[in-house]
Structures are given as C-alpha cells and as structure tokens.
Design a protein around this motif. Sequence first.
Motif, PDB file in Angstrom:
ATOM      1  N   GLU A 241       3.433  -0.195  12.183  1.00  0.00           N
ATOM      2  CA  GLU A 241       3.149   0.025  10.767  1.00  0.00           C
ATOM      3  C   GLU A 241       3.512   1.438  10.328  1.00  0.00           C
ATOM      4  OE1 GLU A 241       2.000  -1.864   8.300  1.00  0.00           O
ATOM      5  OE2 GLU A 241       1.823  -3.709   9.452  1.00  0.00           O
ATOM      6  N   THR A 261       0.295  -3.409  13.598  1.00  0.00           N
ATOM      7  CA  THR A 261      -0.375  -4.473  12.852  1.00  0.00           C
ATOM      8  C   THR A 261      -1.481  -5.086  13.703  1.00  0.00           C
ATOM      9  OG1 THR A 261       1.665  -4.957  11.655  1.00  0.00           O
ATOM     10  CG2 THR A 261      -0.023  -6.658  11.655  1.00  0.00           C
ATOM     11  N   THR A 294      -6.021  -2.319   9.497  1.00  0.00           N
ATOM     12  CA  THR A 294      -4.812  -1.784  10.118  1.00  0.00           C
ATOM     13  C   THR A 294      -4.518  -0.413   9.524  1.00  0.00           C
ATOM     14  OG1 THR A 294      -3.821  -3.948  10.565  1.00  0.00           O
ATOM     15  CG2 THR A 294      -2.318  -2.082  10.404  1.00  0.00           C
ATOM     16  N   SER A 296      -2.206   1.604   8.072  1.00  0.00           N
ATOM     17  CA  SER A 296      -0.874   1.256   7.565  1.00  0.00           C
ATOM     18  C   SER A 296      -0.020   2.447   7.204  1.00  0.00           C
ATOM     19  CB  SER A 296      -1.020   0.344   6.335  1.00  0.00           C
ATOM     20  OG  SER A 296      -1.739  -0.828   6.664  1.00  0.00           O
ATOM     21  N   SER A 313      -5.418  -0.770   5.523  1.00  0.00           N
ATOM     22  CA  SER A 313      -5.116  -2.031   4.844  1.00  0.00           C
ATOM     23  C   SER A 313      -6.346  -2.672   4.230  1.00  0.00           C
ATOM     24  CB  SER A 313      -4.488  -3.004   5.854  1.00  0.00           C
ATOM     25  OG  SER A 313      -5.434  -3.315   6.885  1.00  0.00           O
ATOM     26  N   THR A 381       1.441  -2.125   0.357  1.00  0.00           N
ATOM     27  CA  THR A 381       2.039  -1.152   1.267  1.00  0.00           C
ATOM     28  C   THR A 381       1.379   0.199   1.026  1.00  0.00           C
ATOM     29  OG1 THR A 381       4.131  -2.340   1.064  1.00  0.00           O
ATOM     30  CG2 THR A 381       4.206  -0.178   2.092  1.00  0.00           C
TER      31      THR A 381
END
Length: 460
Positions: A241, A261, A294, A296, A313, A381
């Motif tokens: 990620e 991830t 996660t 990210s 995330s 994102t």
Amino acid sequence: MPATDSPAILVARFLRSSGYNETYDAFVTEAGLEPDAGTVGKGDLTLEVLLEEKKAYDFSARFEKLGVEGEDGEQGGWGSGGPEKAEVVTTLPSRSNILCAAVFETEEGGSTLLVSTADRRLHALDATTSVLRDSMSGLQDSPILSTLVYMGKYLLTASMSGQLLLSDLAGHTIERRRDHLKYIVRVAMLEDDSHGLLLATAGWDCKVVLYKPRLSREEGGEDTFMLGDPIATIILPTKPEAMVLTLHPETSQPIVLLTRTDSNLIYFYSAESTPRLLGKQNLAPHSNAWVAFTPSAIALSPTDPTLLAVGTSSVPHMKLLIVRLLFPPYNQPMLPTRSLAAEPQDTQSSQARRELALASREAAAIQIHCTTMAPQTAYSTPAVAWRPDGSGVWVNGDDGVVRGVEVRSGKVVRVLGGGHEEGSKVRCIWAGVVGGREVLVSGGFDQRLIVWRTDGNEVA
C-alpha cells in the motif's frame, strides 16, 4: 414504502419483536406502513443492533490518543500562517482526473510542478506562477501513478501498466523497465554518501523491486544515468500500500519501510541483494480484531526521520497516526514470532507477559491516534503530507476538503474548502516550500488542480 433502515421501520420491528401487538397495529396504521413492515429478516437492522454499534463506536472513540495542549489551553505546534488561499490552476490543456502532483527542483534552480492525469498526460508547470511549460501525451502507455526527479534533470515515471520509464524533463526516453506486471503505485529514492543511490518501486503484483542506478561522468561529456537490472525483489503475500526508504538509525544502512493490504503492521526490510525482513511494528497492538485497518499512506517527518505519519483505511472517516518508529536490530535475524526467544523454562504465562510488554511498547510508540473527520470509503485512496516544519500533517478526503492536523495536539486546526467541488474526491496532495513560501498542492477527481498559497512570511 419507507427505506428498510428508516426510523419508522426500526420502530415497527421493535414493537413487533417485543410483543406490543396493539401498539404495533396502531403505529403501522398511523404511519401508513404495510401490515408486515415489522417483520425482521436475516441481516435486517434493528434498534438493538443500532445501539450495539453505537456502543462499539463510543468504546473505540475513547481509545483515541491525543497530544497535549499548550499552557492556558492554547494550542501549540501549528503556529500561525500556512496555506489557505486557493488558486485554481487554469493552464492545463485538458480536463481529466488528477492522479498525482508533486514539486521538484530543476537543474536551473527553479521549481517544476509535475501533474499526471487520467488521460495519460504529464504536465509540467512553473511551481511559482503555475504557467504551463510542457504537456507530454505519449510519455507512458498508461496513466502515471507516481513521479520522481533526480538531479533536477532525470525524470522517473511509473504507470498503471507496470512500466518504469527513465527520461529527461523534455520526455526523451533513456531507459524502459517492465519488472512489474501491473500498477506501480509507489516510487521511492534514497541517496546516501556511504551507499550511493537506491531506488524502489512497489506494485500491485505483490512485489517491491530494488534498483541501484548508475551515474557515470565522462570527462568533457554528458552524464550517463541508467537504472540497470534490479538488484533484488521482495515478494509479498498481499499487495503493498505504501513505502518509504530511510536509513537505520544505528547502522546507517538503507531500510525499506512498507505497509500491506489487510495488515496492521509496518514491515522493515533490508535493502540488500538478498533482502531480509528485519522486523515488524504493530499499529494496533491491543486490538482483538484480525485486521483493524490498513496503513494506506505513510510519510516521514521532514524534521525527525524516526517519526512517521500514517493515514489509515478506517471508515467512515480516516484516522491519522503519528508513530515513533521502533527500528529492529539490523544484524539480528528476525524471530519467527513477535515474542522474544523462548527458553526451555518458559511457561505460557511468561510468554504472554512478554507479548503484552511488546504490545505496550508498540502502543507507547503511537504518539497520536486521532480521527481526522475526512470521509472515505473502502475504495478511497488516503494521502498524507507533512508541513515543512513538521508541526502538522495535511490529509485528503472524499468531500472536496483538505484538512490540517496539528501534530502536538492531534486536532484538526485547518479545513481548506472552496477549492475543490463539494463532495468530490481529493486524490493527491503535496506540501513543501516554493519560492521561500509554504505551498500545498491538491488534485482531485473534480478535474481541478489547486495550489494553496499563503500570504505570510517566507519560510526560513
């Protein structure tokens, strides 16, 4: 018929399941509902489930770790100023979703803003005036997800097809590499006097590829810069990620920090011809969930290389962590478990105590754990960018707003709206100093590129 999660339906379900039949009949008639509106099917939302979710949310909110405020309750750390004035860039020759934007120094000493768009273009603008310098349409075979500039004249672009391209700033190709099968999402570079130049690419083919680019200077001739074949490849069980390169604080050896991830961990790898997993750091050490979130997006502090900003995330709002990195020993092989080496006389309770001590150390390394209130979904994102002085972190959001979080207190102290369309996704952000002043750049799926400027004093 009202929605299945409307207040009237929830009340009807409660009355029917609780046996209040007369009240149920009267309520259904008065509310204009169907006679079977209170029937509870598998997976239907009920008042009981709603209350349990509310309790779980309140419980998790109590675990947010915030910093301390200054004397007399005044917030410290962020200070005055910072980019707040939105300048919509109107010089782009085409309209398309903005994928990445970053400012780099050029060989001539100026600053260039590189912007990639979903129509496979790469635009180069003067970072000070936003005047368009060049727009390259055939540089890559697919949209560009990450860019880097080395020595102010060598351009590296990574695309969705998995191609890594080395060119000059005019777009003339020097070298093409296709060591990934798809989606190079991160490109990172580290230069050190002792170890030279290191380049790493992270792709959604579950690989991190390491290069040792070569720069040769011929007497009376031009410099030659080449990527060459990869020196190593790190194979991962899930796709990476985020990734950054840094130096180990004890040995000054290059280290690859990456997140994956479906994992709460930060992974520490050596950057050798045979990379080793040196250790892991859990960002949710006391969580009993398999995966709480996660990590990210990650970014190292510009003033402290052992401090990491992590955008997660988490839904429905992004959570931001400011984490002190716990570098594992460089020359000690990583143990197969998170606990220390087990001894023959170990008992289950002594091993559990060591696990708890490690989890407590990892929890203490989390300086800030706060909710940014930046809305996002499972398909978002996350992006984070430090202020140049390290006093705050900017985060993106899916509501067209960029937020500034103070590192000292963990509070959202800036909300930059009015630049992007309301409710649109802010895809990328970059923060730094341009022309002696602090600047923030944001690009979104509203096809707008915004340069946020400040009228304050120049940055020292």
